[in-house]
Enzyme design. Structure first.
Site, mmCIF file in Angstrom:
data_model
loop_
_atom_site.group_PDB
_atom_site.id
_atom_site.type_symbol
_atom_site.label_atom_id
_atom_site.label_comp_id
_atom_site.label_asym_id
_atom_site.label_seq_id
_atom_site.Cartn_x
_atom_site.Cartn_y
_atom_site.Cartn_z
ATOM 1 N N GLU A 295 -2.067 -7.235 7.959
ATOM 2 C CA GLU A 295 -0.648 -7.261 8.573
ATOM 3 C C GLU A 295 -0.520 -7.701 9.730
ATOM 4 O OE1 GLU A 295 2.518 -7.093 8.039
ATOM 5 O OE2 GLU A 295 3.095 -5.073 7.717
ATOM 6 N N HIS B 27 0.812 -1.325 -0.202
ATOM 7 C CA HIS B 27 -0.048 -0.019 0.108
ATOM 8 C C HIS B 27 0.899 1.230 -0.022
ATOM 9 C CE1 HIS B 27 1.017 0.606 4.199
ATOM 10 N NE2 HIS B 27 0.710 -0.523 4.508
#
Length: 199
Positions: free
Chosen positions: A81, A9
């Protein structure tokens, strides 16, 4: 067979300042949105047939800005994550003030209580193995590329597992925000075909 496209990202405030950002759902900064837009050109050159994306907004927004409208994005919780437990939001320098020499890939994280229990490296590796099984099935079915939008540490772990290495070997692969990496095969051997490529 196509390749796995790994897209980290764009920038968030915490990634910019080096804070461990696991499950805290931060937006992209203005610079991060610009980074995501610049990914559109290299991704448009690929034949992407499947897109798997972490459900956290920084990954979702990066996918929205870098893919053509109408490209189906499937949310994949396995791409979230690493849960950093008590180290969520802290920088490595801050952690090392209390634990000199601490290394995430070797030493892991302590629990942060019920809301942030933390994960072991082995647990992250198991999640990555499941995502890889799904992604490889999509590769074999379509013959095109499969894009994975996610986060630095989980994509590094996933790469280690793709190569048949232990999850801790993810520590060997630096991965910056808004970069494209590619995994493929040389004959039948899983290999890295491109790494940490800026748009």
């Amino acid at each position: 067979m196509g390749e796995l496209l790994l897209i980290r990202h764009g920038e968030t405030e915490w990634s910019r300042t080096g804070r461990h950002t696991g499950r805290t759902d931060l937006p992209l900064t203005a610079a991060g949105e610009h980074q995501a837009l610049t990914l559109a050109r290299p991704l448009a050159a690929r034949r992407i047939t499947h897109v798997l994306c972490s459900p956290l907004q920084r990954a979702v927004r990066t996918a929205e800005l870098s893919l053509p409208r109408g490209k189906g994005v499937v949310l994949e919780p396995g791409l979230m994550e690493w849960d950093y437990g008590a180290y969520e939001g802290l920088t490595t320098d801050r952690i090392q003030q209390e634990r000199p020499g601490w290394d995430l890939w070797r030493d892991g994280v302590p629990t942060g209580g019920p809301e942030r229990p933390g994960e072991t490296l082995e647990q992250v590796g198991e999640r990555c193995d499941k995502v890889l099984a799904r992604a490889v099935a999509a590769l074999e079915q379509s013959g095109g590329d499969v894009a994975l939008f996610a986060h630095g540490h989980v994509l590094r772990t996933l790469t280690a597992r793709w190569l048949g290495r232990p999850p801790g070997d993810g520590g060997l692969y630096r991965l910056d925000t808004a970069t494209l990496s590619t995994l493929g095969r040389e004959h039948t051997r899983p290999v890295i075909t491109g790494w940490n490529i800026p748009p």
